[in-house]
Design an enzyme around this catalytic site. Structure first.
Site, PDB file in Angstrom:
ATOM      1  N   HIS A 261       0.850  -1.190   0.000  1.00 39.60           N
ATOM      2  CA  HIS A 261       0.000   0.000   0.000  1.00 39.60           C
ATOM      3  C   HIS A 261       0.889   1.245   0.000  1.00 39.60           C
ATOM      4  O   HIS A 261       2.078   1.171   0.341  1.00 39.60           O
ATOM      5  CB  HIS A 261      -0.915   0.002   1.223  1.00 39.60           C
ATOM      6  CG  HIS A 261      -2.091  -0.900   1.081  1.00 39.60           C
ATOM      7  ND1 HIS A 261      -2.698  -1.498   2.151  1.00 39.60           N
ATOM      8  CD2 HIS A 261      -2.792  -1.308  -0.013  1.00 39.60           C
ATOM      9  CE1 HIS A 261      -3.723  -2.228   1.730  1.00 39.60           C
ATOM     10  NE2 HIS A 261      -3.776  -2.137   0.425  1.00 39.60           N
TER      11      HIS A 261
ATOM     12  N   THR B 222       2.497   0.489  -9.275  1.00 40.67           N
ATOM     13  CA  THR B 222       3.402   1.470  -8.683  1.00 40.67           C
ATOM     14  C   THR B 222       4.509   0.800  -7.888  1.00 40.67           C
ATOM     15  O   THR B 222       5.677   1.175  -8.000  1.00 40.67           O
ATOM     16  CB  THR B 222       2.614   2.444  -7.782  1.00 40.67           C
ATOM     17  OG1 THR B 222       1.488   2.940  -8.511  1.00 40.67           O
ATOM     18  CG2 THR B 222       3.474   3.607  -7.349  1.00 40.67           C
TER      19      THR B 222
ATOM     20  N   GLY C 108      -3.089  -1.705  -7.816  1.00 44.68           N
ATOM     21  CA  GLY C 108      -4.071  -2.456  -7.023  1.00 44.68           C
ATOM     22  C   GLY C 108      -5.502  -1.965  -7.184  1.00 44.68           C
ATOM     23  O   GLY C 108      -6.390  -2.749  -7.529  1.00 44.68           O
TER      24      GLY C 108
ATOM     25  N   ASP D   3      -4.824  -6.175  -7.860  1.00 45.88           N
ATOM     26  CA  ASP D   3      -5.087  -7.209  -6.845  1.00 45.88           C
ATOM     27  C   ASP D   3      -5.870  -8.365  -7.472  1.00 45.88           C
ATOM     28  O   ASP D   3      -5.615  -9.538  -7.184  1.00 45.88           O
ATOM     29  CB  ASP D   3      -5.872  -6.632  -5.668  1.00 45.88           C
ATOM     30  CG  ASP D   3      -5.107  -5.560  -4.912  1.00 45.88           C
ATOM     31  OD1 ASP D   3      -3.866  -5.580  -4.942  1.00 45.88           O
ATOM     32  OD2 ASP D   3      -5.764  -4.703  -4.285  1.00 45.88           O
TER      33      ASP D   3
ATOM     34  N   ASP E  44      -1.574  -1.805   4.829  1.00 41.53           N
ATOM     35  CA  ASP E  44      -1.715  -0.858   5.934  1.00 41.53           C
ATOM     36  C   ASP E  44      -3.058  -1.094   6.621  1.00 41.53           C
ATOM     37  O   ASP E  44      -4.096  -0.711   6.091  1.00 41.53           O
ATOM     38  CB  ASP E  44      -1.631   0.570   5.398  1.00 41.53           C
ATOM     39  CG  ASP E  44      -1.660   1.604   6.504  1.00 41.53           C
ATOM     40  OD1 ASP E  44      -1.932   1.244   7.672  1.00 41.53           O
ATOM     41  OD2 ASP E  44      -1.413   2.785   6.200  1.00 41.53           O
TER      42      ASP E  44
ATOM     43  N   HIS F 225     -10.070   0.207  -2.253  1.00 41.13           N
ATOM     44  CA  HIS F 225     -10.265  -1.118  -2.855  1.00 41.13           C
ATOM     45  C   HIS F 225     -10.142  -2.216  -1.800  1.00 41.13           C
ATOM     46  O   HIS F 225      -9.655  -3.301  -2.068  1.00 41.13           O
ATOM     47  CB  HIS F 225      -9.258  -1.325  -3.994  1.00 41.13           C
ATOM     48  CG  HIS F 225      -7.834  -1.314  -3.540  1.00 41.13           C
ATOM     49  ND1 HIS F 225      -7.229  -0.236  -2.962  1.00 41.13           N
ATOM     50  CD2 HIS F 225      -6.891  -2.278  -3.595  1.00 41.13           C
ATOM     51  CE1 HIS F 225      -5.974  -0.535  -2.669  1.00 41.13           C
ATOM     52  NE2 HIS F 225      -5.745  -1.775  -3.041  1.00 41.13           N
TER      53      HIS F 225
ATOM     54  N   ASP G  46     -11.138  -5.677  -2.683  1.00 36.96           N
ATOM     55  CA  ASP G  46     -10.170  -6.379  -3.533  1.00 36.96           C
ATOM     56  C   ASP G  46      -9.043  -6.974  -2.689  1.00 36.96           C
ATOM     57  O   ASP G  46      -8.577  -8.085  -2.953  1.00 36.96           O
ATOM     58  CB  ASP G  46      -9.570  -5.437  -4.579  1.00 36.96           C
ATOM     59  CG  ASP G  46     -10.596  -4.929  -5.566  1.00 36.96           C
ATOM     60  OD1 ASP G  46     -11.605  -5.616  -5.775  1.00 36.96           O
ATOM     61  OD2 ASP G  46     -10.384  -3.837  -6.119  1.00 36.96           O
TER      62      ASP G  46
END
Length: 144
Positions: A9, A37, A56, A61, A81, A88, A91
């Protein structure tokens, strides 16, 4: 060669980069997948090839989940996190669920990732993860 997925994350990307830098020599032994990313950051900073999927929230994901159910992924390292809301979140839960369904080792923080990446079973060519047999479940749900 085992296939490993690295996901982080936004608030955990720096931690993932530091962790991956520490374990770069071990990671070089695997084919690495990552969400958009995270994969871009790791590839640029570590100079290792990474198969990058979508971000994600944009479906990455879900792509990882599909690769898990297809038997492509062996290990999931996901620095998520738990204290920040994620747009999301469903997901993320689906990804963790499908990894558990298919008996994929999951590390969700630095401590568990360290234990997983240093396990002798990780590089032991004799170790094969038990793949669950869902044939009974599939037969139960077939309607004629």
């Amino acid at each position: 060669m085992k296939n490993i997925v690295l996901v982080a994350h936004d608030s955990k990307k720096a931690e993932m980069l530091e962790w991956a830098s520490t374990h770069i020599e071990t990671l070089k032994k695997f084919k690495i997948f990552a969400t958009g990313t995270t994969g871009t950051i790791l590839e640029q900073e570590l100079q290792i090839p990474i198969e990058k999927l979508m971000s994600g929230p944009l479906g990455g994901d879900q792509q990882i989940g599909a690769k898990i159910s297809e038997g492509i992924i062996d290990i999931l390292i996901f620095f998520w996190d738990p204290l920040s809301p994620q747009p999301h979140d469903s997901d993320v839960k689906a990804l963790l669920r499908i990894a558990n369904v298919w008996n994929i080792p999951i590390a969700c923080n630095e401590a568990s990732a360290n234990l997983l990446i240093t396990s002798p079973l990780l590089t032991d060519v004799q170790y094969t993860r038990r793949i669950p047999d869902f044939s009974d479940y599939q037969q139960r749900n077939i309607k004629i």
